[in-house]
Design an enzyme around this catalytic site. Sequence first.
Site, PDB file in Angstrom:
ATOM      1  N   CYS A 202      14.838  28.716  -0.077  1.00  0.00           N
ATOM      2  CA  CYS A 202      16.097  29.476  -0.005  1.00  0.00           C
ATOM      3  C   CYS A 202      15.749  30.945  -0.094  1.00  0.00           C
ATOM      4  O   CYS A 202      15.160  31.385  -1.088  1.00  0.00           O
ATOM      5  CB  CYS A 202      17.045  29.096  -1.144  1.00  0.00           C
ATOM      6  SG  CYS A 202      18.579  30.082  -1.168  1.00  0.00           S
TER       7      CYS A 202
ATOM      8  N   CYS B 268      17.716  33.378   6.285  1.00  0.00           N
ATOM      9  CA  CYS B 268      18.502  32.323   5.636  1.00  0.00           C
ATOM     10  C   CYS B 268      18.045  31.005   6.233  1.00  0.00           C
ATOM     11  O   CYS B 268      17.917  30.896   7.464  1.00  0.00           O
ATOM     12  CB  CYS B 268      20.004  32.531   5.862  1.00  0.00           C
ATOM     13  SG  CYS B 268      21.024  31.181   5.202  1.00  0.00           S
TER      14      CYS B 268
END
Length: 237
Positions: free
Chosen positions: A84, A198
Amino acid sequence: MKKFFTVLGGMGTLATESYMRILDQRTPTKRDQDYLDYIVVNHATVPDRTSWILDHSKPSPTKALIEDIKQQSLLKPEFFVLICNTAHYSFDELQAATDIPILNMLQETVNEIKRLKPDAKRVGLLGTDGTMVSGIYDSYIQNAGYEEVKATPEIQEMTEDLIYHDIKESGHSNGEKYHELVRKMIEEEHCDIVILGCTELSYAEEMDPETKYPVADSQSIIVDRTLERAMKIRNEN
């Protein structure tokens, strides 16, 4: 199990599945035993990283991630992979919770730009609002000597729509939206390459690869670094 690594995932789950799928595909194999040994922690209930970065009164994901790291450290993995980008906001705090190295996705992504686009000067960044507001990529990009170009408000709204509405909420990507984001950054904002900052954007790239414009796919890059390190450890006596 020895000589394994731990994947800190679930942020989100589709992105984690994408990481694992690409990792397995890139691993040289001729039999079951050739695949890598690893543990996947799909901690889907980790609080949303962007919500907390924008408002620290919201539940913190850092506490949950530190708990995961401490639990997994007892098993003594060789290294951790944090799947992440936005969670790297707390990277130093997470690394301080263990003596076991955590691969830094942001640093590895910026390092790879030299190979992907040697003449790059203007580096675009797409990511969550949390990634943009926190500026977690800023020092890595600037220290590497690049001019950082962040998404305009219009592009950022489109990015959030793809990440949260299409992928996180609806469970599927939208190739047309994804390609339009990259096009705008390259053609309208005059970027030489665009960081997919992302892992949901990396999922979009896996589902419908960008072939016209150069992108630095953070998840694809960390897959390669994971594979390199894991194979080196496996081959050590």
